[in-house]
Design a protein around this motif. Sequence first.
Motif, short mmCIF file in Angstrom:
data_model
loop_
_atom_site.label_atom_id
_atom_site.label_comp_id
_atom_site.label_asym_id
_atom_site.label_seq_id
_atom_site.Cartn_x
_atom_site.Cartn_y
_atom_site.Cartn_z
N ILE C 115 21.47 85.98 34.73
CA ILE C 115 21.09 86.24 36.13
C ILE C 115 19.70 86.85 36.16
CG2 ILE C 115 21.79 87.33 38.28
CD1 ILE C 115 24.45 88.00 36.92
N THR C 116 18.81 86.21 36.86
CA THR C 116 17.48 86.83 36.98
C THR C 116 17.44 87.66 38.26
OG1 THR C 116 15.15 86.45 37.38
CG2 THR C 116 16.61 84.64 37.91
N PRO C 117 17.02 88.89 38.15
CA PRO C 117 16.94 89.73 39.36
C PRO C 117 15.83 89.27 40.30
CG PRO C 117 16.89 91.05 37.35
CD PRO C 117 16.68 89.64 36.94
N SER C 118 14.74 88.73 39.74
CA SER C 118 13.58 88.52 40.61
C SER C 118 12.84 87.22 40.33
CB SER C 118 12.62 89.70 40.45
OG SER C 118 12.30 89.84 39.07
N GLY C 119 13.45 86.32 39.55
CA GLY C 119 12.76 85.04 39.32
C GLY C 119 13.02 84.11 40.47
N THR C 120 12.04 83.95 41.34
CA THR C 120 12.30 83.29 42.61
C THR C 120 12.11 81.79 42.60
OG1 THR C 120 10.05 83.77 43.21
CG2 THR C 120 11.72 85.31 43.98
N SER C 121 11.49 81.25 41.56
CA SER C 121 11.18 79.83 41.57
C SER C 121 12.45 78.99 41.67
CB SER C 121 10.42 79.47 40.30
OG SER C 121 10.37 78.09 40.16
N GLU C 122 12.42 77.98 42.52
CA GLU C 122 13.60 77.13 42.72
C GLU C 122 14.07 76.51 41.41
OE1 GLU C 122 14.16 74.65 46.55
OE2 GLU C 122 12.00 74.95 46.28
N THR C 123 13.10 76.17 40.53
CA THR C 123 13.45 75.45 39.31
C THR C 123 14.27 76.28 38.34
OG1 THR C 123 11.34 76.10 38.39
CG2 THR C 123 11.44 73.93 39.38
N VAL C 124 14.37 77.55 38.59
CA VAL C 124 15.17 78.37 37.67
C VAL C 124 16.63 77.93 37.70
CG1 VAL C 124 16.06 80.68 37.24
CG2 VAL C 124 13.64 80.36 37.74
N THR C 125 17.13 77.72 38.90
CA THR C 125 18.55 77.38 38.99
C THR C 125 18.79 75.88 39.11
OG1 THR C 125 18.38 77.84 41.35
CG2 THR C 125 19.32 79.56 39.97
N VAL C 126 17.81 75.16 39.58
CA VAL C 126 18.01 73.72 39.77
C VAL C 126 16.94 72.96 39.02
CG1 VAL C 126 18.19 71.86 41.43
CG2 VAL C 126 18.91 74.16 42.06
N LYS C 127 17.39 72.06 38.16
CA LYS C 127 16.41 71.26 37.44
C LYS C 127 16.68 69.79 37.69
CE LYS C 127 14.42 70.37 33.01
NZ LYS C 127 14.86 69.85 31.73
N ASP C 128 15.68 69.10 38.14
CA ASP C 128 15.79 67.67 38.45
C ASP C 128 17.01 67.39 39.32
OD1 ASP C 128 13.62 67.33 36.76
OD2 ASP C 128 14.92 67.04 35.02
N GLY C 129 17.19 68.22 40.32
CA GLY C 129 18.28 67.98 41.25
C GLY C 129 19.65 68.40 40.71
N LYS C 130 19.68 68.89 39.46
CA LYS C 130 20.96 69.30 38.89
C LYS C 130 21.00 70.82 38.72
CE LYS C 130 23.24 68.29 35.13
NZ LYS C 130 22.80 68.21 33.75
N VAL C 131 22.12 71.42 39.07
CA VAL C 131 22.22 72.87 38.96
C VAL C 131 22.32 73.27 37.49
CG1 VAL C 131 23.53 74.90 39.62
CG2 VAL C 131 23.42 72.94 41.14
N ASN C 132 21.57 74.30 37.12
CA ASN C 132 21.73 74.87 35.78
C ASN C 132 22.98 75.69 35.81
OD1 ASN C 132 19.48 73.88 34.36
ND2 ASN C 132 18.17 75.31 35.47
N GLU C 133 24.00 75.19 35.15
CA GLU C 133 25.34 75.73 35.31
C GLU C 133 25.43 77.23 35.06
OE1 GLU C 133 28.05 73.60 32.83
OE2 GLU C 133 29.76 74.63 33.76
N PHE C 134 24.69 77.73 34.13
CA PHE C 134 24.89 79.12 33.73
C PHE C 134 23.82 80.08 34.27
CE2 PHE C 134 27.81 77.07 30.97
CZ PHE C 134 28.80 78.02 30.73
N VAL C 135 23.01 79.58 35.20
CA VAL C 135 21.91 80.43 35.66
C VAL C 135 22.08 80.83 37.13
CG1 VAL C 135 19.43 80.66 35.79
CG2 VAL C 135 20.44 79.24 34.01
#
Lengths: 292, 235, 373, 259, 324
Positions: C115-135
């Motif tokens: 879990i990132t407290p302050s990483g706001t970039s959309e790509t942190v959790t979603v990559k190429d339209g797919k959710v990063n399951e553990f982030v």
Amino acid sequence: MELIQQLVNGISLGSIYALIALGYTMVYGIVRLINFAHGDVFMIGSFVGFYAVTMLGVGFFPALLLAMAACAVLGVVIERIAYKPLRNATRIAVLITAIGVSLLIEYVMIYLRGAQPEAYPGTLLPKQNLELFGVVISSQSLFILGTSLVLMILLQFIVHRTKIGKAMRAVSHDAEAARLMGINVDNTISATFAIGSALAGAAGVIFGIYYTKIDPLMGILPGLKAFVAAVLGGIGIIPGAMVGGLLLGVIESLVSGLGYSLWRDGVAFIILILILIFRPAGLFGKNVREKV
Amino acid sequence: MLKVEAIDVFYGNIHALKGVSLEVNKGEIVTLIGANGAGKTTLLKTISGLLKPKSGDIVYEGASIAGKAAQTIVKHGISHVPEGRRVFANMTVEENLELGAFLRKDKDGIQQDFAKVFQLFPRLEERRKQLAGTLSGGEQQMLAIGRALMARPKLLLLDEPSMGLAPLLVKTIFRIIEEINESGTTILLVEQNAHMALSIADRAYVIESGRVVLSGAASELQASEQVKQAYLGGH
Amino acid sequence: GCGGNQQGGSSGGGGGGGDVIKIGANLELSGGVASYGQSIAEGVELAFEEINKEGINGKKLELVKVDNKSEAAEATNGAIKLISQDKVAAIIGSATSTNTLAQVQIANDNKVPIITPSGTSETVTVKDGKVNEFVFRTCFIDPFQGTVAAKFALDDLKVKSAAILIDSASDYSKGLAASFKETFTAGGGQIVAEEAYVAKDTDFRATLTSIKSANPEFLFLPGYYEEVGLIVKQARELGLNVPIMGGDGWDSPKLIELAGKDALNNTYITNHYSSGDPDPKIQEFVKAFQAKYNKAPDAFNALGYDTVYFLADAIKRAGSADPVKIKDALAQTKDLQLVTGTFTVDQNHNPVKSAIILEYKDGQQQFKTKVNP
Amino acid sequence: MAARTPLLKAEGVGIQFGGLKALSGVTMELYQGELVGLIGPNGAGKTTLFNLLTGVYVPTDGRIMLDGETLNGLPPYKITRKGISRTFQNIRLFGELSVLDNVKVAYHAHARHSIASSILRLPSHFRGEKEMEEKAIEFLKIFQLDGIMHEKAKNLPYGQQRRLEIARALAAQPKVLLLDEPAAGMNPQETKELMNLIAFIRERFALTILLIEHDMSLVMGICERIYVLDHGQLIAHGTPEQVRSNPKVIEAYLGEEVS
Amino acid sequence: MATWKRTRGFWVSIILAFAFFAVVQWLITSGTLNIFYVNTLFFMAINVILAASLHLIIGITGQFSIGHAGFFAVGAYASAIMTMKLQLPFAVGVVAAGVAAMLAGLIIGVPSLRLKGDYLAIATLGFGEIVRIVLLNIDYVGGASGMTVTHMTTWPWVFACLLITIMVIANFTNSTHGRACISIREDEIAADAMGINTTYYKVAAFAIGSFFAGIAGALYAHHFYIIQPSNFGFLKSFDILIFVVLGGLGSLSGAVVAAVLLTIVSTFLQNYPETRMIIYSIVLILVMLYRPTGLMGTKELSSLFKWRKAAQGGMNHGGKNTVA
Ligand SMILES: Nc1ncnc2c1ncn2[C@@H]1O[C@H](COP(=O)(O)OP(=O)(O)OP(=O)(O)O)[C@@H](O)[C@H]1O
Ligand SMILES: Nc1ncnc2c1ncn2[C@@H]1O[C@H](COP(=O)(O)OP(=O)(O)OP(=O)(O)O)[C@@H](O)[C@H]1O
Ligand SMILES: [Mg+2]
Ligand SMILES: [Mg+2]
């Protein structure tokens, strides 16, 4: 008008670089040591000034003197512990130690008080904005420019006219021969560090007042810029550091002013490299061909 | 006046001086001759405090100076003109001379000595404001000697003052050495130019691989077959 | 143990057996953005202390910190160490998006939530339209704040032209600027100047001078308080007196000291919460923080603090220290009341929470409005 | 003799350093196989002339020719490859390299194996390196330095360093060898040995030698002709006897009586 | 026969290296070595390549370059563009990284022809910063936020690159070409006077050195998931410089040993997050104070086994013609 304002901005920024570069170039010129810890001594000066003002409640001048004294002591201690044992080592070995000292100062400071910034009280120096034909000049930037100029003249005087200055120059050319003249090389080098570091301390306090924000890593960039300014002006040449600093400041401001602020340092470095290619010993350095 | 007693000097593992003893009396010119790398420079540097002996003692005017710092020894009246001149290249002739008098506080005396040095070396007076690095080799040698004289030494250590100098200058330098000596300064002279050195010296030592192998009156050594063979080019 | 993972068990880590659950924190404790990482660490430590007074499911939380030197590669190294050596059950990720991105793959591969407290970039959790399951993340994503700010500028401040000054080294700043620009121009506003600076700069006068000469009615300044404080101060000195607005990165008591009270008048921020909010949850946090650290909390402190509670809530619900179960629980978080807002995790693993707008008046934050997503 | 063309020729060369005219209008000719001396007071410009001849400095006027080919403006390494090599007044050995390697470096210009062959350790690399090593050792033997060939150059005593410099200069396989004060710092006995060595290598390698020296016993003893420089200008030139009795030379350089 | 004798050391090392490769490969495939150790090993190898490449420029040729992270960055980005943007195989990325960095090396080699010592240092430092700033401003490669890169670095790749780097640099150094470079370091004027084309060798050293820094960049980019300009600043250059000097300037094995040790130290210090940098800097200072010539001095490991008689490397301590 905007151009003139940018020039004014650049000169005030450059005076700060110059202020740090003066002490840098002095140590550099005498001991031939790239003292990467200079920027961190500057940071310590800034914090000493800050704590003097906020905790001891003193005014500008006592804070300045306190910072200078503390930094002079720090500079001498660093020299004695970390550089003196390496007098006969290669200069690059000392450079690595200097990098080590720089990291040590930064991270001890962070360990002691965290990495978060501190804000200088804004009431230390009277502050007025002069408006001349739409160009805003702050009294503080005039003060900084003046301080740098005075210090430059003072340093130049010390190095070239006083006895200790002559000893410094003699040590820088040939320490062994200097010893034969009766010069105490260790004390002379300590004096050099004391003066150079005291200047860094003064710069730290003035920086704090002018820019407000200080933090444990604040010395890295100005330290690097001061190094660049010192080399640009010609290593060890005191007026060179002044001009180098001002030039760097003006270039940066003009580039930012033209809307290329992200390219600022890039352009500054390109100009630096070009200048060096055409003047390989810096602006004021004499390009003496090595006598074979 | 100066007594070196069985000193041993090392550079790291290199044993450069092995139990060297010698004596210099007041008013003398003593010369030290020997091949390259014999240890002559090392001996002078040890006397003037640039190197520290590992054992043995150096007694100067009754007190031990072995191992003292160079700047202290200068104060006692020993000046050293180092090998290779070592003038401060980026400083003027005048500043170099001023540095020679670094430890002195007597302004008048210093002024007198300036005059004296300029009298010995008129060339230096002409070049007062010139940077030392731009002087010719001979001029630099004069400056190095003048600079040492500015400390008003009682004992002057000279390391190969004639090295690399034109014959004319070599003569001049040797003449000046005699003049300095006559005005009361004791001299310890290291020379490769053994002919010249022996002809002005009172006494001489021959040093070989860090040991004194011969000593005696200069005229005796000059006549000695052994010395002739090894250092004076035979005949 | 209830986690089913004894120490040295499955390759997916497990948070340790026995009475403790190990939680990693991979933070910027040194290097360029050490101040953000350290602030998060303060919040995190406070929360650990509070939670460990009672424990979760009868266990205590153990914090294992690593320093990533503000470098992506070290962040990867740190994550690998936490997972493979310390076998943590979850990682509190880094302050910046980039340093978090450097751990995403490791987290997914090893099935340990991060879990990132302050990483706001959309790509942190979603990559190429797919959710990063553990982030996961605790903070807003960028677009939301930018949109809110643009609407506020157009509708409440009624300005027609704006300048934007961004921190080019920060995804956060860029993201806010992009969404602000989109909404602002769509609403009929005009962007008259776009300038940038680099974090750690101290002199912005040159850039501000050229912004001033473009005569904007409004300045959007998404950045972090360290630079923002100086920018606002220098802008006012140069006579740039228009309203200035930014995001949660401004929120720090230091901002007021840096910029000065007067310079800060006529500035606004979007934020998760106001430390002056009488809400007891918030006041308790502020008080506890003040007591432990002898200073008022800033946004990073609050986000670090909330991240721990976000995680703790999931562990509690999962009833286990198994990383996969924790991950599932995190994804199902709903209406969780935290200091920085009440939120629900959406299908992209972003928290959905409302924003508020605050105005600085004489050095005090004043509540203006609340905007729901 | 007049019909022969000179091997090395300086034609009215001059150079200026800032305001200082260090050399002007110097004309000098060296014929194949000669051993010529160059003397003059300190600062007369002798070393500077060497620097011009070897391309370290570029003359501001005049021409320098080797075998009829103009050398002006060529970088030093090219001039060395064309056949002029030198020693330095202040010894400039490669201190951290072994004695053997110092000599090998001078052979480099004649090495035929490429960087690629060395990196890939092709047979040509081994052949080339072996050949270099053999030649270098051969030279060291001549100078009696083979016993210490694995010492670092900086650790040698001064006299051996001087000899090594000459050996290194010779290893570059020059036609013309320039020696700058080779006897400086040597005592009369050592100087005498050096004289014999110089005479020997001249024969052995069919060299043309130009020699700067302040030691008159050496210069007058082995040089066939002597040029005298003063204040950057040639003031005399001729056989040792002519030069020795030239009043201008006596005044500027030798001093009144000379042995 | 004679050739075998000369090359024995060389072939023995190659065989040992391959044995090492096989063992590690087996440990990885069998899962004995967990990702933590594998990761540390890769990081170490990348650092070793960087150290060796800078060693050629500073330690051997004596060109005081403190912008090595610039070449590293060029390699990292060039390879990432190949694999991520152009979807080309990793092999192409690795080669492109080397070539691109080499071109950069040629460019910076040019000022080195005119500048010496600290002035050259500043110019190279400036170059490194320029690379960083250019990358920062190119949106194609993600600007400040950087580029995410798929993980492609594997042990065979790491090993191959490491082996080639060490081999090329060691073989280059121990040849007439390496001696030419050392002679430039020792005394440029004398080298020139001995017929060495100093220009050529200085530029060659920069080109070869930067080529391998570029290779290291490719491995790095495809191992650490994301590359970002801020990771290639002057502090990174200092890190590489530290390897070279701490190991012993002029000693290849020194650079390698220092890179390995410092990577281990750094990994170990992760357990002390708060004091990590303090301990690191104290280690740095103490090593330099107690071993000013670096861990290995000017010696090579091989000299301990008497494979070679003469000492090759090392700096002149006089300082007149040495770097810095
Ligand atoms: N700094 C040094 N480090 C190591 N060895 C040295 C050093 N200086 C001198 N030596 C060695 O010590 C010995 C004596 O040297 P010294 O310079 O005293 O000789 P010298 O008699 O003055 O010779 P020269 O006539 O060449 O000046 C020599 O073998 C020399 O190689
Ligand atoms: N690179 C240089 N820059 C400035 N002046 C120089 C340079 N090289 C030589 N000179 C000057 O040129 C003049 C001639 O010097 P040079 O070294 O050629 O003298 P020399 O005849 O070799 O003397 P010596 O016998 O003392 O070696 C001197 O005045 C010297 O200072
Ligand atoms: Mg000597
Ligand atoms: Mg000369």
